[in-house]
Motif scaffolding. Sequence first.
Motif, PDB file in Angstrom:
ATOM      1  N   SER A   1       0.819  -1.220   0.000  1.00 64.24           N
ATOM      2  CA  SER A   1       0.000   0.000   0.000  1.00 64.24           C
ATOM      3  C   SER A   1       0.849   1.265   0.000  1.00 64.24           C
ATOM      4  CB  SER A   1      -0.924   0.011   1.222  1.00 64.24           C
ATOM      5  OG  SER A   1      -0.172   0.131   2.421  1.00 64.24           O
ATOM      6  N   MET A   2       2.162   1.082  -0.003  1.00 62.52           N
ATOM      7  CA  MET A   2       3.063   2.230   0.041  1.00 62.52           C
ATOM      8  C   MET A   2       3.039   2.962  -1.294  1.00 62.52           C
ATOM      9  SD  MET A   2       7.118   2.215   1.001  1.00 62.52           S
ATOM     10  CE  MET A   2       6.794   1.321   2.508  1.00 62.52           C
ATOM     11  N   ARG A   3       2.688   4.220  -1.270  1.00 59.14           N
ATOM     12  CA  ARG A   3       2.617   5.014  -2.487  1.00 59.14           C
ATOM     13  C   ARG A   3       3.437   6.292  -2.315  1.00 59.14           C
ATOM     14  NH1 ARG A   3       0.876   0.867  -3.626  1.00 59.14           N
ATOM     15  NH2 ARG A   3      -1.079   0.272  -4.631  1.00 59.14           N
ATOM     16  N   GLY A   4       4.059   6.713  -3.375  1.00 64.54           N
ATOM     17  CA  GLY A   4       4.785   7.980  -3.356  1.00 64.54           C
ATOM     18  C   GLY A   4       6.252   7.798  -3.020  1.00 64.54           C
ATOM     19  N   ARG A   5       7.082   8.639  -3.629  1.00 68.93           N
ATOM     20  CA  ARG A   5       8.531   8.551  -3.443  1.00 68.93           C
ATOM     21  C   ARG A   5       8.929   8.840  -2.008  1.00 68.93           C
ATOM     22  NH1 ARG A   5      13.071  11.910  -3.811  1.00 68.93           N
ATOM     23  NH2 ARG A   5      14.912  10.888  -4.721  1.00 68.93           N
ATOM     24  N   ARG A   6       8.236   9.757  -1.345  1.00 66.23           N
ATOM     25  CA  ARG A   6       8.615  10.111   0.020  1.00 66.23           C
ATOM     26  C   ARG A   6       8.473   8.926   0.964  1.00 66.23           C
ATOM     27  NH1 ARG A   6       6.210  15.515   2.591  1.00 66.23           N
ATOM     28  NH2 ARG A   6       7.549  16.314   0.917  1.00 66.23           N
ATOM     29  N   ARG A   7       7.397   8.184   0.840  1.00 64.09           N
ATOM     30  CA  ARG A   7       7.198   7.026   1.715  1.00 64.09           C
ATOM     31  C   ARG A   7       8.200   5.919   1.398  1.00 64.09           C
ATOM     32  NH1 ARG A   7       1.319   4.822   2.461  1.00 64.09           N
ATOM     33  NH2 ARG A   7       2.506   3.655   4.012  1.00 64.09           N
ATOM     34  N   GLN A   8       8.493   5.732   0.124  1.00 65.00           N
ATOM     35  CA  GLN A   8       9.467   4.707  -0.245  1.00 65.00           C
ATOM     36  C   GLN A   8      10.862   5.064   0.257  1.00 65.00           C
ATOM     37  OE1 GLN A   8       9.067   4.284  -4.483  1.00 65.00           O
ATOM     38  NE2 GLN A   8       7.290   2.937  -4.322  1.00 65.00           N
ATOM     39  N   MET A   9      11.242   6.334   0.162  1.00 66.50           N
ATOM     40  CA  MET A   9      12.530   6.776   0.672  1.00 66.50           C
ATOM     41  C   MET A   9      12.588   6.611   2.186  1.00 66.50           C
ATOM     42  SD  MET A   9      14.623   7.721  -1.739  1.00 66.50           S
ATOM     43  CE  MET A   9      15.767   8.802  -0.910  1.00 66.50           C
ATOM     44  N   ALA A  10      11.489   6.897   2.862  1.00 64.93           N
ATOM     45  CA  ALA A  10      11.457   6.741   4.320  1.00 64.93           C
ATOM     46  C   ALA A  10      11.653   5.282   4.707  1.00 64.93           C
ATOM     47  CB  ALA A  10      10.138   7.275   4.873  1.00 64.93           C
ATOM     48  N   TYR A  11      11.008   4.372   3.976  1.00 61.73           N
ATOM     49  CA  TYR A  11      11.165   2.941   4.279  1.00 61.73           C
ATOM     50  C   TYR A  11      12.599   2.493   4.025  1.00 61.73           C
ATOM     51  CZ  TYR A  11      10.841  -2.115   3.919  1.00 61.73           C
ATOM     52  OH  TYR A  11      11.067  -3.466   4.077  1.00 61.73           O
ATOM     53  N   ARG A  12      13.193   2.923   2.927  1.00 60.69           N
ATOM     54  CA  ARG A  12      14.559   2.504   2.608  1.00 60.69           C
ATOM     55  C   ARG A  12      15.562   3.075   3.597  1.00 60.69           C
ATOM     56  NH1 ARG A  12      13.409   3.249  -3.835  1.00 60.69           N
ATOM     57  NH2 ARG A  12      12.231   1.295  -4.069  1.00 60.69           N
ATOM     58  N   GLY A  13      15.243   4.203   4.193  1.00 60.46           N
ATOM     59  CA  GLY A  13      16.085   4.722   5.257  1.00 60.46           C
ATOM     60  C   GLY A  13      15.913   3.934   6.545  1.00 60.46           C
ATOM     61  N   ASP A  14      14.701   3.458   6.791  1.00 65.37           N
ATOM     62  CA  ASP A  14      14.431   2.653   7.984  1.00 65.37           C
ATOM     63  C   ASP A  14      14.982   1.239   7.857  1.00 65.37           C
ATOM     64  OD1 ASP A  14      13.112   4.658   9.377  1.00 65.37           O
ATOM     65  OD2 ASP A  14      11.126   4.085   8.632  1.00 65.37           O
ATOM     66  N   VAL A  15      15.068   0.728   6.604  1.00 68.62           N
ATOM     67  CA  VAL A  15      15.476  -0.665   6.380  1.00 68.62           C
ATOM     68  C   VAL A  15      16.573  -0.706   5.312  1.00 68.62           C
ATOM     69  CG1 VAL A  15      14.660  -3.014   5.929  1.00 68.62           C
ATOM     70  CG2 VAL A  15      13.101  -1.340   6.924  1.00 68.62           C
ATOM     71  N   PRO A  16      17.786  -0.253   5.630  1.00 67.44           N
ATOM     72  CA  PRO A  16      18.893  -0.318   4.667  1.00 67.44           C
ATOM     73  C   PRO A  16      19.512  -1.715   4.636  1.00 67.44           C
ATOM     74  CG  PRO A  16      19.680   0.652   6.684  1.00 67.44           C
ATOM     75  CD  PRO A  16      18.197   0.413   6.883  1.00 67.44           C
ATOM     76  N   MET A  17      20.363  -1.938   3.654  1.00 64.96           N
ATOM     77  CA  MET A  17      20.978  -3.245   3.459  1.00 64.96           C
ATOM     78  C   MET A  17      22.491  -3.119   3.456  1.00 64.96           C
ATOM     79  SD  MET A  17      19.886  -6.021   0.579  1.00 64.96           S
ATOM     80  CE  MET A  17      20.468  -7.715   0.619  1.00 64.96           C
TER      81      MET A  17
END
Length: 321
Positions: A80-96
């Motif tokens: 349900s994640m939509r928009g670049r801002r939310r995706q960037m926030a998730y990738r910051g919360d869950v880096p690899m």
Amino acid sequence: MTPPTLLETRGLTKHFKVGGGFSRRRLHAVDDVTMTIGRREILALVGESGSGKSTIARLLAQVYKPTGGEILFEGAPLSSMRGRRRQMAYRGDVPMVFQDPFSSLNPAYRVSHGILRGLKLHRPELARAARHEEAERVAEAVGLSAEILHRHPYELSGGQRQRVGFAQALAYRPKLILADEPVSMLDVSIRIGLMNIMTGLRDNDGVSILYITHDIASARYVSDRLMVMYGGHVMESGPTESVLTDPRHPYTRLLLSAVPDPRAPLDVAADTATTEPPPVINPVPGCRFRARCPLAVEECGRVTPELRVLGERHEVACHVA
């Protein structure tokens, strides 16, 4: 005490097409994996090469799109994640953090470049001076001096490069780090330092870690819980000491037989050491470990075993466990 859930998967599945044209062959890399990662928890994902461990990490990192199932982060489905801002926030919360420290850093730039670029993307509220201060802080947090930020990757050892990888992840103030075989390419003498960094991130910074490895000894050292995979399926999971001192699945026993431990007496038959690969291309129902299992019964060839609880938070997918 069970920690609050940070990330959860429900029936997570990933299949890859094999062959070209109108081929109907599908490689079942991950099938119906349900798991949780708690806050301030290190979950070790253990198994042989090709068991689906790294595919799970890439699904959680959104490198791959699931074929089926769902991933929930802090209770919200990623679908349900939509928009670049939310995706960037998730990738910051869950880096690899990747396996190869020699290719995960750009050799054309100084070490500071990757950390500062990540800070600019994921923490835009920081001014330029604050970004440099934060880069120095995270470098020191993983046991590096601030001076190392001015070097190029070719000037660093493998252990230093991998620490830089953790520093880059830590700069985002992550909630969960996906660590895919982070110490497998390093000398044994410096692995312990990296593992201490992981436990320090959990204890001091409250970061959860998914630690992917084929090394049970290191999994025992750092993890709170252990999940064993084979052929895209979860075979056994539970608290690390419970799984390793009282392994219920024959595959877990096979893995442990390669790492003799006086605390975990085993009686694995020699014929389990065959090299029969798991049937993961258009597999039929049944246990995928049955060809190597000394305890296999007729039902193992017909019915895929589901995870069932055999102890406190200890689950096993086996008909005869």
